[in-house]
Scaffold this motif. Sequence first.
Motif, PDB file in Angstrom:
ATOM      1  N   PRO A   1       3.614 -50.266   0.012  1.00  0.00           N
ATOM      2  CA  PRO A   1       4.726 -49.376  -0.346  1.00  0.00           C
ATOM      3  C   PRO A   1       4.889 -48.213   0.631  1.00  0.00           C
ATOM      4  N   ASN A   2       3.825 -47.862   1.373  1.00  0.00           N
ATOM      5  CA  ASN A   2       3.950 -46.782   2.359  1.00  0.00           C
ATOM      6  C   ASN A   2       4.432 -47.297   3.714  1.00  0.00           C
ATOM      7  N   ARG A   3       4.834 -48.575   3.743  1.00  0.00           N
ATOM      8  CA  ARG A   3       5.326 -49.229   4.953  1.00  0.00           C
ATOM      9  C   ARG A   3       4.267 -49.268   6.051  1.00  0.00           C
ATOM     10  N   ARG A   4       3.029 -49.450   5.604  1.00  0.00           N
ATOM     11  CA  ARG A   4       1.962 -49.769   6.550  1.00  0.00           C
ATOM     12  C   ARG A   4       1.706 -51.254   6.421  1.00  0.00           C
ATOM     13  N   ILE A   5       1.116 -51.835   7.477  1.00  0.00           N
ATOM     14  CA  ILE A   5       0.908 -53.278   7.434  1.00  0.00           C
ATOM     15  C   ILE A   5      -0.260 -53.590   6.510  1.00  0.00           C
ATOM     16  N   TYR A   6       0.051 -54.342   5.458  1.00  0.00           N
ATOM     17  CA  TYR A   6      -0.992 -54.775   4.534  1.00  0.00           C
ATOM     18  C   TYR A   6      -1.717 -55.975   5.138  1.00  0.00           C
ATOM     19  N   VAL A   7      -0.940 -56.929   5.576  1.00  0.00           N
ATOM     20  CA  VAL A   7      -1.492 -58.095   6.272  1.00  0.00           C
ATOM     21  C   VAL A   7      -0.356 -58.712   7.085  1.00  0.00           C
ATOM     22  N   SER A   8      -0.700 -59.443   8.160  1.00  0.00           N
ATOM     23  CA  SER A   8       0.357 -60.105   8.933  1.00  0.00           C
ATOM     24  C   SER A   8      -0.154 -61.449   9.424  1.00  0.00           C
TER      25      SER A   8
ATOM     26  N   ASP B   1       0.748 -48.352  11.194  1.00  0.00           N
ATOM     27  CA  ASP B   1       2.061 -47.861  10.772  1.00  0.00           C
ATOM     28  C   ASP B   1       3.148 -48.590  11.547  1.00  0.00           C
ATOM     29  N   LEU B   2       4.254 -48.865  10.861  1.00  0.00           N
ATOM     30  CA  LEU B   2       5.370 -49.553  11.528  1.00  0.00           C
ATOM     31  C   LEU B   2       5.860 -48.751  12.734  1.00  0.00           C
ATOM     32  N   THR B   3       5.890 -47.434  12.555  1.00  0.00           N
ATOM     33  CA  THR B   3       6.437 -46.596  13.623  1.00  0.00           C
ATOM     34  C   THR B   3       5.602 -46.684  14.897  1.00  0.00           C
ATOM     35  N   ALA B   4       4.330 -47.118  14.747  1.00  0.00           N
ATOM     36  CA  ALA B   4       3.464 -47.199  15.927  1.00  0.00           C
ATOM     37  C   ALA B   4       3.678 -48.492  16.707  1.00  0.00           C
ATOM     38  N   LEU B   5       4.543 -49.364  16.180  1.00  0.00           N
ATOM     39  CA  LEU B   5       4.685 -50.693  16.796  1.00  0.00           C
ATOM     40  C   LEU B   5       5.889 -50.791  17.721  1.00  0.00           C
ATOM     41  N   GLY B   6       6.497 -49.651  17.990  1.00  0.00           N
ATOM     42  CA  GLY B   6       7.605 -49.705  18.941  1.00  0.00           C
ATOM     43  C   GLY B   6       8.929 -49.333  18.302  1.00  0.00           C
ATOM     44  N   ARG B   7       9.932 -49.218  19.179  1.00  0.00           N
ATOM     45  CA  ARG B   7      11.261 -48.745  18.815  1.00  0.00           C
ATOM     46  C   ARG B   7      11.886 -49.573  17.686  1.00  0.00           C
ATOM     47  N   GLU B   8      11.796 -50.924  17.836  1.00  0.00           N
ATOM     48  CA  GLU B   8      12.427 -51.801  16.853  1.00  0.00           C
ATOM     49  C   GLU B   8      11.834 -51.589  15.471  1.00  0.00           C
ATOM     50  N   PHE B   9      10.506 -51.464  15.442  1.00  0.00           N
ATOM     51  CA  PHE B   9       9.841 -51.317  14.145  1.00  0.00           C
ATOM     52  C   PHE B   9      10.111 -49.944  13.554  1.00  0.00           C
ATOM     53  N   ALA B  10      10.266 -48.956  14.432  1.00  0.00           N
ATOM     54  CA  ALA B  10      10.605 -47.617  13.944  1.00  0.00           C
ATOM     55  C   ALA B  10      11.969 -47.668  13.256  1.00  0.00           C
ATOM     56  N   TYR B  11      12.898 -48.441  13.873  1.00  0.00           N
ATOM     57  CA  TYR B  11      14.229 -48.611  13.269  1.00  0.00           C
ATOM     58  C   TYR B  11      14.095 -49.260  11.896  1.00  0.00           C
TER      59      TYR B  11
ATOM     60  N   PRO C   1      11.724 -57.913  -0.749  1.00  0.00           N
ATOM     61  CA  PRO C   1      10.779 -57.108  -1.516  1.00  0.00           C
ATOM     62  C   PRO C   1       9.763 -57.982  -2.255  1.00  0.00           C
ATOM     63  N   ILE C   2       8.527 -57.500  -2.347  1.00  0.00           N
ATOM     64  CA  ILE C   2       7.516 -58.176  -3.171  1.00  0.00           C
ATOM     65  C   ILE C   2       7.570 -57.466  -4.517  1.00  0.00           C
ATOM     66  N   ILE C   3       8.249 -58.111  -5.435  1.00  0.00           N
ATOM     67  CA  ILE C   3       8.607 -57.401  -6.673  1.00  0.00           C
ATOM     68  C   ILE C   3       8.406 -58.320  -7.861  1.00  0.00           C
ATOM     69  N   SER C   4       7.987 -57.756  -8.937  1.00  0.00           N
ATOM     70  CA  SER C   4       7.907 -58.514 -10.183  1.00  0.00           C
ATOM     71  C   SER C   4       8.076 -57.542 -11.331  1.00  0.00           C
ATOM     72  N   ASP C   5       8.961 -57.911 -12.232  1.00  0.00           N
ATOM     73  CA  ASP C   5       9.161 -57.098 -13.431  1.00  0.00           C
ATOM     74  C   ASP C   5       9.532 -55.655 -13.065  1.00  0.00           C
ATOM     75  N   GLY C   6      10.284 -55.525 -11.990  1.00  0.00           N
ATOM     76  CA  GLY C   6      10.745 -54.188 -11.614  1.00  0.00           C
ATOM     77  C   GLY C   6       9.733 -53.371 -10.841  1.00  0.00           C
ATOM     78  N   VAL C   7       8.502 -53.933 -10.666  1.00  0.00           N
ATOM     79  CA  VAL C   7       7.475 -53.178  -9.936  1.00  0.00           C
ATOM     80  C   VAL C   7       7.437 -53.707  -8.500  1.00  0.00           C
ATOM     81  N   THR C   8       7.611 -52.803  -7.542  1.00  0.00           N
ATOM     82  CA  THR C   8       7.596 -53.222  -6.143  1.00  0.00           C
ATOM     83  C   THR C   8       6.241 -52.906  -5.530  1.00  0.00           C
ATOM     84  N   LEU C   9       5.598 -53.928  -4.972  1.00  0.00           N
ATOM     85  CA  LEU C   9       4.271 -53.732  -4.394  1.00  0.00           C
ATOM     86  C   LEU C   9       4.320 -53.677  -2.870  1.00  0.00           C
ATOM     87  N   GLY C  10       5.466 -53.951  -2.319  1.00  0.00           N
ATOM     88  CA  GLY C  10       5.551 -53.948  -0.856  1.00  0.00           C
ATOM     89  C   GLY C  10       6.751 -54.748  -0.401  1.00  0.00           C
TER      90      GLY C  10
END
Lengths: 485, 273
Positions: A96-103, A114-124, A153-162
């Motif tokens: 939820p903090n937009r950090r990479i959980y797994v890839s 952090d996404l922002t650390a992965l370059g211009r496109e990811f910052a966008y 979104p990874i979502i179930s029952d209104g709860v978003t986990l990522g």
Amino acid sequence: MFFNLSLRYKLPLWGGLLIVITALTLSLSFMGQAYDDLKQDVLRSSEDLGLTMSRALFPLVLHDDVWPAFEMVSLPFQDGARANAMHAESLIVLDPNRRIYVSSHPERYPVLSDLTALGREFAYVDKELGALQAGETRVLEPPDSSRLFIAVPIISDGVTLGTLLAVHDTSTFWFRFLRLAGRALWITLIVLGVLLPINWYWGQSMTQPLSLLARHMETIHHQLPEALEPGIHECGDELGQLYKAFAEMVAQLKEKALLEKQMIQSERMAAVGRLTAGIAHEINNPLGGMFNAISTLKRHVSLDSVAQMTVSHLDRGLQQIRETVAALLVEAKLKNRDLTPQDFDDVRLLVTPEAHKKRIGLAWSISTGEPVPLPSTLVRQILINLLLNAIQAASDGGHVSLQAAMDGNNLLLRVENDGRTLTSEQMGTLFEPFSRFSEQGNGLGLWITYQIVQQLKGEIKAGADAGLTHFLVLLPLPGLKDENV
Amino acid sequence: MGVLLLLLTGTSLGADKPLHVGMTPAFLHDQHALLAVWRDYLQHRLKRPVEFVPRDRYRETMDLLQQRKLDFAWVCDYPYVAMGKEVKLLAVPVSQGKPIYRSYLIVPAKDTHTRSIADLKGAVFAYADPLSNTGYLVPRFAIKQAGYDLGTFFRRTFFTWSHRKAIEAVASGLAQGAAVDSYVWDSLSKVNPEIAAKTRVVKQSEPFGFPPFVANRSVSQADFDAMRAALLDMSKNPAGQALLAKLNLDGFIAGSPDLYKSVADMAALVGQP
């Protein structure tokens, strides 16, 4: 340069250009459509798979099962996976903090970064995701980038986990698109390969008659154009009409040229006639005086033998001049009896000795019957002149024929011989005085004949066909002729 | 029908009750073809049905033992120690001449600077199983020994539930380090050398007793003896030797609980309650 080219090339070239433009336009619009479709297909299937996967990921993220989550997102990229069904470059699960959980590719996208650390496109992407509504699926296309992101979104029952982020490299679309485009190109080439030769053949066959016509027209300045062979283009279209018009024009031009020639000839003959008549009168006047002087000399002066001989010489010479001048001045003696069949027999009797000398066969065919109201003396003169000429021109042991018949109100006479035919140059000056074609005679025979025919308001023509030279005389009957006029 | 078949084979009803053997990630337990051959071998030796019950987590296998649903199991040494008197030591595998193995601290092959676990502070670390000796107890013991706080030493940890997958996690770059069973790593570098080659062994721990075969306390002495004999005899016949070669083992010995004393000491210090 191009505009001066022959239509034979210009028309097929224009046609070919149009075909190529059409083919290219169609191909390009097809390919543009194909690229859009391809992209939409890939995005849709990626989104579908992403939705399925995000549902399965929910419990794993919920229980913090990093390894099974890794196994799931890297599944599409294993060697055995059939050509990577998602066509994605990588799959990334964000917390939820937009950090990479797994890839799927942890070396490129390490855990916890952090996404922002992965370059211009990811910052966008990071910025866009921050503004995203909960539960919304989005396609993100960073500006000036070959990458494209699908966020599910990874979502179930209104709860978003990522968020599940599918990273696409548009160059893979390009690769697939180029394969498609290659196929389209081949088809286009095949179509062009069929159409262009057809177009070339059609253009050639369209313009060939035209250029033939043009070549014929070009000669019109220096000479009469030759008539086109029939059967080149017999359709009723514009070209066919053009051909027909051209043929008519050529026929009319020929007729006109012939008329002009005849007119020039008759004008020249008239001029020659006036000239000779004038000269003859000028000669006749002093001639009469000279004859009177000689007569006076003979009657009133006694002459010695030498003088008598001299006077006699003068007299004979002047006689010859008078005869020649008389021959030039042909004058119809109108007081005359009508032409009867007996006259033809007389003429035959007269020319037979000449024919016998050259062992020439005379063919005689007279079908006039009753007396014809034409001056017999003049017609006899015409016949004798023409027949003697024919006998002279005929080869030894050859043939000469005479045909006489009535054609309506005209008397037709035709004299033929099988001697050497006349050249066209000879034909031109045939009836002029002193135009000698043979060594004998004074060269006035045909001139006299022509003058007589003119006085009788008739026509005379010479011609040659099938090795025979013929003279054709047409004499209108006077009384009826006046009525016609 | 079943009774008829049993009568025809001339064996007693009790002897035909299948023996259930629990299999865990203490070895490369996902080699299904090898397991099928091994099971046939044991059935043939014991002249009774044998069923292998594979489970990824030690906890599950331990539960099955406690529920007496398993007669035997090949487990890690820490679960053996943890279960205390509920199980008896049946046999100890011998690898490279000794009934011992170690814990390998591994990092990705690209990582050339890591010299010890202290260098991995703040890293993402993969554990095999919370009940694994070499894959959990050993690294945690080492961290504690070095004076770090176990709760904050790594930035993130996760369980892969098998040594092999822990190796894969490091090989793929998901984790920056892992501690794995030396026997599994050595076996994998024979079976699947490309994966093992993507990792580098930084440090080997002191030796521990090899993950043992254990018998449920409820197993009869006759079954216990028969099974132990079947395992110990494997090195004495060609079929058994072929199997051992594929398992990357020399054979089995009866062994002694004393082998696992160091594990028990370590568990007392850092293990789970």
